[in-house]
Design an enzyme around this catalytic site. Structure first.
Site, short mmCIF file in Angstrom:
data_model
loop_
_atom_site.label_atom_id
_atom_site.label_comp_id
_atom_site.label_asym_id
_atom_site.label_seq_id
_atom_site.Cartn_x
_atom_site.Cartn_y
_atom_site.Cartn_z
N HIS A 144 12.30 38.35 28.78
CA HIS A 144 11.35 38.86 27.77
C HIS A 144 12.05 39.75 26.75
CE1 HIS A 144 8.24 37.06 30.12
NE2 HIS A 144 8.65 37.72 31.19
N ASP A 175 -11.13 53.41 12.73
CA ASP A 175 -12.06 53.51 11.60
C ASP A 175 -13.46 53.74 12.17
OD1 ASP A 175 -13.04 51.05 12.44
OD2 ASP A 175 -12.66 50.00 10.54
N CYS A 189 -10.81 49.47 15.69
CA CYS A 189 -11.68 49.21 14.54
C CYS A 189 -12.86 48.41 15.06
CB CYS A 189 -10.93 48.54 13.39
SG CYS A 189 -10.41 46.83 13.65
N HIS A 198 5.36 41.51 29.03
CA HIS A 198 6.08 40.43 28.33
C HIS A 198 6.48 40.77 26.91
CE1 HIS A 198 4.77 36.84 31.08
NE2 HIS A 198 5.16 37.91 31.77
N THR A 248 -13.43 45.10 15.21
CA THR A 248 -13.01 43.98 16.04
C THR A 248 -11.66 44.20 16.71
OG1 THR A 248 -11.90 42.99 14.14
CG2 THR A 248 -14.19 42.29 14.56
C1 RB5 Z 1 -15.31 47.51 9.13
O1 RB5 Z 1 -16.62 47.15 8.79
C2 RB5 Z 1 -14.63 46.36 9.85
O2 RB5 Z 1 -14.31 45.37 8.94
C3 RB5 Z 1 -13.40 46.86 10.57
O3 RB5 Z 1 -13.75 47.86 11.48
C4 RB5 Z 1 -12.65 45.83 11.39
O4 RB5 Z 1 -13.48 45.13 12.23
C5 RB5 Z 1 -11.74 44.95 10.64
O5 RB5 Z 1 -11.03 44.10 11.21
#
Ligand code: RB5
Length: 145
Positions: free
Chosen positions: A133, A8, A65, A98, A67
Protein backbone atom coordinates in the site's frame (compact mmCIF):
# COMPACT_ATOMS: atom_id res chain seq x y z
CA UNK A 1 -1.95 13.83 17.94
CA UNK A 2 -3.50 17.14 16.99
CA UNK A 3 -6.61 16.99 14.81
CA UNK A 4 -7.85 19.88 12.68
CA UNK A 5 -11.61 19.99 12.24
CA UNK A 6 -13.77 22.08 9.94
CA UNK A 7 -17.27 22.11 8.54
CA UNK A 8 -19.87 24.18 6.73
CA UNK A 9 -23.48 24.73 7.81
CA UNK A 10 -24.49 21.35 6.34
CA UNK A 11 -21.97 19.46 8.44
CA UNK A 12 -22.12 21.33 11.72
CA UNK A 13 -24.66 18.84 13.09
CA UNK A 14 -21.81 16.29 13.30
CA UNK A 15 -19.27 18.53 15.00
CA UNK A 16 -20.01 17.73 18.68
CA UNK A 17 -19.83 13.99 18.01
CA UNK A 18 -16.51 14.38 16.19
CA UNK A 19 -15.07 16.44 19.07
CA UNK A 20 -16.23 13.80 21.56
CA UNK A 21 -14.52 11.05 19.54
CA UNK A 22 -11.28 13.05 19.36
CA UNK A 23 -11.13 13.97 23.05
CA UNK A 24 -12.15 10.48 24.24
CA UNK A 25 -9.30 9.09 22.16
CA UNK A 26 -6.96 11.34 24.15
CA UNK A 27 -6.16 13.67 21.25
CA UNK A 28 -6.29 17.44 20.89
CA UNK A 29 -8.24 19.34 18.30
CA UNK A 30 -8.25 22.75 16.66
CA UNK A 31 -11.63 23.92 15.39
CA UNK A 32 -11.37 25.98 12.19
CA UNK A 33 -15.12 26.65 12.09
CA UNK A 34 -17.76 27.24 10.99
CA UNK A 35 -19.41 27.99 14.31
CA UNK A 36 -23.02 28.78 13.37
CA UNK A 37 -25.69 27.42 11.01
CA UNK A 38 -25.42 30.47 8.76
CA UNK A 39 -24.71 29.48 5.15
CA UNK A 40 -20.98 29.46 4.29
CA UNK A 41 -18.81 28.07 1.48
CA UNK A 42 -17.32 24.63 2.20
CA UNK A 43 -14.08 25.16 0.19
CA UNK A 44 -13.03 27.80 2.75
CA UNK A 45 -13.07 25.21 5.54
CA UNK A 46 -11.50 22.51 3.40
CA UNK A 47 -8.67 24.94 2.74
CA UNK A 48 -8.10 25.82 6.42
CA UNK A 49 -8.03 22.18 7.53
CA UNK A 50 -6.16 20.95 4.45
CA UNK A 51 -3.41 23.53 4.86
CA UNK A 52 -3.09 22.77 8.58
CA UNK A 53 -2.59 19.07 7.82
CA UNK A 54 -0.35 19.58 4.77
CA UNK A 55 1.93 21.93 6.71
CA UNK A 56 2.22 19.57 9.68
CA UNK A 57 0.50 22.05 12.01
CA UNK A 58 -2.06 19.27 12.54
CA UNK A 59 -1.50 15.52 12.24
CA UNK A 60 -4.88 14.70 10.71
CA UNK A 61 -8.15 16.36 9.86
CA UNK A 62 -11.89 15.79 9.94
CA UNK A 63 -14.17 17.70 7.56
CA UNK A 64 -17.95 17.83 7.41
CA UNK A 65 -20.40 19.31 4.91
CA UNK A 66 -23.89 18.34 3.79
CA UNK A 67 -22.81 15.29 1.84
CA UNK A 68 -19.07 15.15 2.55
CA UNK A 69 -18.52 15.31 -1.21
CA UNK A 70 -17.77 18.97 -1.91
CA UNK A 71 -15.51 19.44 1.09
CA UNK A 72 -13.49 16.30 0.23
CA UNK A 73 -13.10 17.37 -3.41
CA UNK A 74 -11.80 20.75 -2.25
CA UNK A 75 -9.41 19.30 0.36
CA UNK A 76 -7.92 16.92 -2.21
CA UNK A 77 -6.78 19.89 -4.31
CA UNK A 78 -4.16 20.65 -1.66
CA UNK A 79 -0.81 18.95 -2.21
CA UNK A 80 -0.16 16.21 0.32
CA UNK A 81 -3.81 15.74 1.26
CA UNK A 82 -5.45 12.34 0.98
CA UNK A 83 -9.02 13.06 2.03
CA UNK A 84 -11.43 10.13 2.07
CA UNK A 85 -15.16 10.70 1.92
CA UNK A 86 -16.51 7.98 4.22
CA UNK A 87 -20.08 6.84 4.71
CA UNK A 88 -19.54 3.64 6.69
CA UNK A 89 -17.21 2.10 9.25
CA UNK A 90 -15.48 -0.16 6.72
CA UNK A 91 -14.48 2.84 4.61
CA UNK A 92 -13.20 4.63 7.72
CA UNK A 93 -10.96 1.64 8.45
CA UNK A 94 -9.82 0.99 4.89
CA UNK A 95 -8.95 4.61 4.15
CA UNK A 96 -6.36 4.40 6.92
CA UNK A 97 -5.08 0.84 6.32
CA UNK A 98 -4.80 1.03 2.54
CA UNK A 99 -4.73 4.73 1.62
CA UNK A 100 -3.06 6.37 4.64
CA UNK A 101 -5.80 8.99 4.46
CA UNK A 102 -4.88 12.08 6.47
CA UNK A 103 -8.37 13.60 6.41
CA UNK A 104 -11.86 12.10 6.43
CA UNK A 105 -14.93 13.90 5.19
CA UNK A 106 -18.48 13.10 6.27
CA UNK A 107 -21.94 14.43 5.44
CA UNK A 108 -24.38 15.81 7.98
CA UNK A 109 -27.22 15.06 5.55
CA UNK A 110 -25.98 11.50 4.99
CA UNK A 111 -24.79 10.15 8.32
CA UNK A 112 -25.91 10.57 11.94
CA UNK A 113 -23.81 12.03 14.77
CA UNK A 114 -23.49 8.47 16.13
CA UNK A 115 -22.02 7.36 12.79
CA UNK A 116 -19.64 10.32 12.75
CA UNK A 117 -18.47 9.46 16.27
CA UNK A 118 -17.77 5.86 15.23
CA UNK A 119 -16.08 6.73 11.91
CA UNK A 120 -13.88 9.35 13.58
CA UNK A 121 -12.74 6.94 16.29
CA UNK A 122 -11.87 4.32 13.68
CA UNK A 123 -10.08 6.89 11.51
CA UNK A 124 -7.98 8.12 14.44
CA UNK A 125 -6.99 4.72 15.79
CA UNK A 126 -6.38 2.63 12.67
CA UNK A 127 -2.75 2.46 11.48
CA UNK A 128 -1.56 2.49 7.87
CA UNK A 129 -0.73 -1.05 6.77
CA UNK A 130 2.29 -0.02 4.66
CA UNK A 131 3.87 -2.71 2.47
CA UNK A 132 2.33 -2.82 -1.02
CA UNK A 133 0.00 0.00 0.00
CA UNK A 134 2.97 2.32 0.56
CA UNK A 135 4.01 1.87 -3.06
CA UNK A 136 0.52 2.85 -4.17
CA UNK A 137 0.33 5.88 -1.90
CA UNK A 138 3.72 6.97 -3.23
CA UNK A 139 2.27 6.74 -6.75
CA UNK A 140 -0.55 9.05 -5.66
CA UNK A 141 2.05 11.54 -4.42
CA UNK A 142 3.89 11.26 -7.76
CA UNK A 143 0.70 12.45 -9.51
CA UNK A 144 1.05 15.76 -7.69
CA UNK A 145 4.33 16.56 -9.42
C1 RB5 B 1 -24.37 23.20 1.11
O1 RB5 B 1 -25.73 23.43 0.88
C2 RB5 B 1 -23.94 21.89 0.49
O2 RB5 B 1 -23.86 22.04 -0.88
C3 RB5 B 1 -22.62 21.44 1.07
O3 RB5 B 1 -22.74 21.30 2.45
C4 RB5 B 1 -22.11 20.10 0.58
O4 RB5 B 1 -23.07 19.11 0.66
C5 RB5 B 1 -21.42 20.12 -0.72
O5 RB5 B 1 -20.90 19.09 -1.20
Amino acid sequence: MKIAIGCDHGGIVLKDAVIRAITETGMEYVDYGTFTEESVDYPDYAEKVGRAVASGEADRGVLMCGTGIGISIAANKIKGIRCAHVTDAFQAEMCRQHNDANIIAMGGRINSPEDAYEFTKIFLTTPFAGGRHLRRVEKIAALEK
